[in-house]
Design an enzyme around this catalytic site. Structure first.
Site, PDB file in Angstrom:
ATOM      1  N   ASN A 181       0.853  -1.188   0.000  1.00  0.00           N
ATOM      2  CA  ASN A 181       0.000   0.000   0.000  1.00  0.00           C
ATOM      3  C   ASN A 181       0.886   1.234   0.000  1.00  0.00           C
ATOM      4  O   ASN A 181       1.889   1.297   0.725  1.00  0.00           O
ATOM      5  CB  ASN A 181      -0.911   0.034   1.224  1.00  0.00           C
ATOM      6  CG  ASN A 181      -1.816   1.265   1.233  1.00  0.00           C
ATOM      7  OD1 ASN A 181      -2.846   1.299   0.564  1.00  0.00           O
ATOM      8  ND2 ASN A 181      -1.408   2.297   1.961  1.00  0.00           N
ATOM      9  N   TYR A 185       0.192  10.177   3.876  1.00  0.00           N
ATOM     10  CA  TYR A 185      -0.264  10.415   5.238  1.00  0.00           C
ATOM     11  C   TYR A 185       0.593  11.512   5.877  1.00  0.00           C
ATOM     12  O   TYR A 185       1.791  11.607   5.606  1.00  0.00           O
ATOM     13  CB  TYR A 185      -0.145   9.143   6.089  1.00  0.00           C
ATOM     14  CG  TYR A 185      -0.758   7.919   5.467  1.00  0.00           C
ATOM     15  CD1 TYR A 185      -2.062   7.926   4.987  1.00  0.00           C
ATOM     16  CD2 TYR A 185      -0.035   6.728   5.352  1.00  0.00           C
ATOM     17  CE1 TYR A 185      -2.630   6.801   4.418  1.00  0.00           C
ATOM     18  CE2 TYR A 185      -0.594   5.595   4.792  1.00  0.00           C
ATOM     19  CZ  TYR A 185      -1.895   5.640   4.317  1.00  0.00           C
ATOM     20  OH  TYR A 185      -2.452   4.524   3.747  1.00  0.00           O
ATOM     21  N   ARG A 186      -0.026  12.266   6.721  1.00  0.00           N
ATOM     22  CA  ARG A 186       0.706  13.329   7.407  1.00  0.00           C
ATOM     23  C   ARG A 186       1.784  12.717   8.307  1.00  0.00           C
ATOM     24  O   ARG A 186       1.539  11.706   8.966  1.00  0.00           O
ATOM     25  CB  ARG A 186      -0.284  14.135   8.250  1.00  0.00           C
ATOM     26  CG  ARG A 186       0.136  15.552   8.496  1.00  0.00           C
ATOM     27  CD  ARG A 186      -1.050  16.407   8.871  1.00  0.00           C
ATOM     28  NE  ARG A 186      -1.669  16.033  10.131  1.00  0.00           N
ATOM     29  CZ  ARG A 186      -2.838  16.513  10.541  1.00  0.00           C
ATOM     30  NH1 ARG A 186      -3.502  17.359   9.787  1.00  0.00           N
ATOM     31  NH2 ARG A 186      -3.350  16.142  11.689  1.00  0.00           N
ATOM     32  N   ARG A 198       0.225   9.694  10.711  1.00  0.00           N
ATOM     33  CA  ARG A 198      -1.204   9.899  10.960  1.00  0.00           C
ATOM     34  C   ARG A 198      -1.996   9.243   9.831  1.00  0.00           C
ATOM     35  O   ARG A 198      -2.321   9.857   8.825  1.00  0.00           O
ATOM     36  CB  ARG A 198      -1.527  11.392  11.049  1.00  0.00           C
ATOM     37  CG  ARG A 198      -2.991  11.687  11.332  1.00  0.00           C
ATOM     38  CD  ARG A 198      -3.228  13.192  11.295  1.00  0.00           C
ATOM     39  NE  ARG A 198      -4.638  13.508  11.361  1.00  0.00           N
ATOM     40  CZ  ARG A 198      -5.459  13.530  10.320  1.00  0.00           C
ATOM     41  NH1 ARG A 198      -4.993  13.234   9.118  1.00  0.00           N
ATOM     42  NH2 ARG A 198      -6.727  13.835  10.456  1.00  0.00           N
ATOM     43  N   TRP A 199      -2.297   7.956   9.997  1.00  0.00           N
ATOM     44  CA  TRP A 199      -3.151   7.281   9.019  1.00  0.00           C
ATOM     45  C   TRP A 199      -4.488   6.990   9.680  1.00  0.00           C
ATOM     46  O   TRP A 199      -4.569   6.510  10.806  1.00  0.00           O
ATOM     47  CB  TRP A 199      -2.511   6.021   8.459  1.00  0.00           C
ATOM     48  CG  TRP A 199      -1.869   5.095   9.441  1.00  0.00           C
ATOM     49  CD1 TRP A 199      -2.346   4.680  10.655  1.00  0.00           C
ATOM     50  CD2 TRP A 199      -0.591   4.452   9.281  1.00  0.00           C
ATOM     51  NE1 TRP A 199      -1.473   3.827  11.255  1.00  0.00           N
ATOM     52  CE2 TRP A 199      -0.390   3.658  10.436  1.00  0.00           C
ATOM     53  CE3 TRP A 199       0.368   4.447   8.273  1.00  0.00           C
ATOM     54  CZ2 TRP A 199       0.763   2.879  10.616  1.00  0.00           C
ATOM     55  CZ3 TRP A 199       1.501   3.671   8.459  1.00  0.00           C
ATOM     56  CH2 TRP A 199       1.685   2.909   9.612  1.00  0.00           C
ATOM     57  N   LEU A 200      -5.573   7.305   8.991  1.00  0.00           N
ATOM     58  CA  LEU A 200      -6.903   7.079   9.516  1.00  0.00           C
ATOM     59  C   LEU A 200      -7.267   5.603   9.416  1.00  0.00           C
ATOM     60  O   LEU A 200      -6.708   4.859   8.601  1.00  0.00           O
ATOM     61  CB  LEU A 200      -7.922   7.941   8.761  1.00  0.00           C
ATOM     62  CG  LEU A 200      -7.648   9.454   8.796  1.00  0.00           C
ATOM     63  CD1 LEU A 200      -8.750  10.205   8.080  1.00  0.00           C
ATOM     64  CD2 LEU A 200      -7.491   9.956  10.222  1.00  0.00           C
ATOM     65  N   GLY A 204      -5.268   2.158   3.930  1.00  0.00           N
ATOM     66  CA  GLY A 204      -4.519   0.915   3.777  1.00  0.00           C
ATOM     67  C   GLY A 204      -3.369   0.769   4.756  1.00  0.00           C
ATOM     68  O   GLY A 204      -3.110  -0.324   5.276  1.00  0.00           O
ATOM     69  N   GLU A 245      -1.093   0.584  -5.226  1.00  0.00           N
ATOM     70  CA  GLU A 245      -0.707   1.850  -5.849  1.00  0.00           C
ATOM     71  C   GLU A 245       0.673   1.742  -6.496  1.00  0.00           C
ATOM     72  O   GLU A 245       0.933   2.384  -7.522  1.00  0.00           O
ATOM     73  CB  GLU A 245      -0.708   2.977  -4.808  1.00  0.00           C
ATOM     74  CG  GLU A 245      -2.056   3.303  -4.222  1.00  0.00           C
ATOM     75  CD  GLU A 245      -2.438   2.399  -3.054  1.00  0.00           C
ATOM     76  OE1 GLU A 245      -3.534   2.583  -2.495  1.00  0.00           O
ATOM     77  OE2 GLU A 245      -1.631   1.495  -2.697  1.00  0.00           O
ATOM     78  N   ASP A 294      -5.627  21.640   8.605  1.00  0.00           N
ATOM     79  CA  ASP A 294      -6.081  20.546   7.766  1.00  0.00           C
ATOM     80  C   ASP A 294      -6.848  21.068   6.560  1.00  0.00           C
ATOM     81  O   ASP A 294      -7.093  22.277   6.422  1.00  0.00           O
ATOM     82  CB  ASP A 294      -6.943  19.587   8.593  1.00  0.00           C
ATOM     83  CG  ASP A 294      -6.910  18.175   8.042  1.00  0.00           C
ATOM     84  OD1 ASP A 294      -5.911  17.474   8.285  1.00  0.00           O
ATOM     85  OD2 ASP A 294      -7.869  17.792   7.359  1.00  0.00           O
TER      86      ASP A 294
END
Length: 494
Positions: A181, A185-186, A198-200, A204, A245, A294
């Site tokens: 993946n 991400y921040r 910082r992945w929500l 992935g 990706e 953001d």
């Protein structure tokens, strides 16, 4: 299919842009804290060129490398990153839709006509290099050596804003690139060898992290900085979970992706990137991330996210550092979103054929509102389309307002939309409200974190059982008279 050259790396794209007069070299000193943000946004709002800051500094301390910004600050440059002229983006979207769901082959002639599709599929196969340009220099694992921006006055500290974060699930082999993946991400810099990812939860990278947490093992992570345009755009695209990706970037690039084994983690990394950060995420280590400005135009709340400990940094001999700024639109992500809107339309139409056009207004954070144009044929169709978008396509689960209009309404024209809502919509009959649906927790308007309502507005002409009244007739002039009027006014210079 491609009319522009293949861009194997970021610098090839910059050479091309400079030849088009679309790159500006800035020799004046610019501070990485806050000041660079103002320059980037001013250039973007003027539809200005890519910026190369050759004298970036942090409060007087000179940066060790040039900083590149506003890379995709215009839709034309986003299209160019795909190897296309702007007018070719819709056809490329059709091609991508066909690549995802190819029709059965009908005879040899049809098979031969599929050669571009076959070539694109072959381009997903990566080429492994023994010597990678991004590994020309083994640098100290010290993040303070990078010219990382602090974009907004209320930000917690330096923030890596264009990282392509590379992960794979626990139990996979490093050579299984199809299971990788890539996500943007921040990444907050904590100190010399630690940053916060910082992945929500729905992304992935977070899913891979959960698989490593279940095993109790540290997770290998690599971050490519300054990747080629196709890799950057592939990482930003809302691709299906089953599509990697890293391999899909070959389709966008029109050439195979080149990778190389990382130095200290069991991962393959983009060989043509400018810089690669390698490291490990411990399953139990988190740190408070933020606040940072953001895409909503607000600072997000402080929350715990995983910590990555840097084990190695490699880069080219003369690296470039790529950065961007996220904020209230217009910003670079919202410009990219405009082009992705066009690319996504054929995929949406494959799922919901009556959709003829769709617009995600950039001012509405690019995904929180959608205006959908349909070919209406039966009562209740507008509501069916709303529910289909919310339920069938994952990327619309955070779209909290959908307005549906007829084919005679331009879904990208606010005046047309307002007229349709004022003359074809009754609030008591044509407004649908749902409660307790998924929502981006960054939406401060939501009464509960991660859950919110949805609003659907049917601004279409009412037919059949939808109304008991005779519907009005739309006024229109004879096209011949309109053409005559244009000739007359040209004659008086108006």
């Amino acid at each position: 299919m491609r009319t522009l050259p293949v861009f194997p790396d970021l610098r090839a794209f910059l050479v091309w842009a400079e030849a088009q007069g679309d790159l500006a070299r800035l020799e004046s000193p610019v501070d990485l804290r806050h000041e660079m943000t103002a320059v980037q946004l001013a250039a973007l709002r003027r539809k200005g060129p890519i910026l190369r800051f050759d004298a970036a500094h942090r409060q007087g301390k000179a940066a060790r490398m040039p900083v590149i910004a506003n890379l995709f600050g215009t839709p034309a440059r986003v299209a160019a990153g795909l190897g296309l002229e702007p007018g070719e983006v819709p056809a490329f979207g059709e091609f991508l839709a066909a690549l995802r769901s190819p029709a059965p082959v009908e005879g040899m002639r049809d098979a031969l006509s599929r050669w571009p599709m076959l070539k694109a599929a072959l381009a997903t196969r990566a080429r492994v290099l023994r010597r990678a340009p991004v590994q020309e220099v083994d640098a100290p694992p010290d993040l303070t050596l990078l010219p990382v921006q602090t974009p907004w006055p209320g930000d917690a500290g330096p923030l890596i804003t264009w990282p392509v974060v590379i992960t794979r699930p626990e139990g996979s082999d490093p050579a299984q690139l199809a299971r990788y993946n890539l996500g943007v991400y921040r990444a907050q810099v904590l100190d010399a060898d630690r940053l916060i990812l910082r992945w929500l939860a729905h992304r992935g990278g977070a899913a891979h992290h959960r698989s490593w947490m279940r095993s109790g093992q540290p997770m290998p992570v690599a971050i490519a900085l300054g990747a080629d345009p196709a890799t950057l755009l592939a990482a930003a695209l809302p691709l299906p979970e089953t599509v990697s990706e890293l391999t899909f970037s070959g389709v966008l690039r029109g050439a195979r992706t080149e990778v190389a084994p990382a130095r200290t983690v069991p991962l393959m990394v983009p060989a043509q990137a400018e810089i690669v950060l390698e490291g490990w995420v411990d399953p139990a280590e988190t740190a408070p991330e933020g606040p940072f400005g953001d895409h909503t135009g607000y600072y997000n709340a402080v929350e715990p996210f995983p910590v990555m400990r840097i084990s190695a940094i490699t880069h080219r001999r003369d690296p470039l550092y790529l950065t961007t700024v996220t904020g209230r639109p217009p910003d670079e992500p919202s410009v990219i979103g405009e082009v992705f809107n066009t690319l996504a339309l054929p995929v949406i139409r494959a799922q919901i054929p009556e959709v003829t056009d769709l617009w995600l207004p950039p001012a509405a954070c690019s995904y929180r509102m959608a205006v959908v144009q349909i070919d209406k044929r039966y009562p209740g169709q507008a509501r069916r389309v709303m529910l289909a978008l919310w339920g069938m396509l994952a990327q619309f689960s955070y779209t909290k307002t959908i307005v549906v209009v007829d084919r005679d309404i331009n879904p990208r024209d606010w005046d047309d939309i307002a007229w349709a809502m004022a003359t074809r919509m009754d609030p008591a009959r044509d407004v649908m409200i749902l409660d307790g649906t998924p929502m981006d927790y960054l939406d401060f308007a939501s009464p509960r974190e991660g859950l919110a309502g949805k609003l659907g507005i049917d601004a279409t002409t009412k037919i059949g059982a939808e109304t008991s009244r005779e519907w009005g007739q739309v006024m229109a002039l004879d096209p011949a008279h309109e053409a005559r009027a244009a000739d007359i006014l040209r004659g008086i210079g108006r």
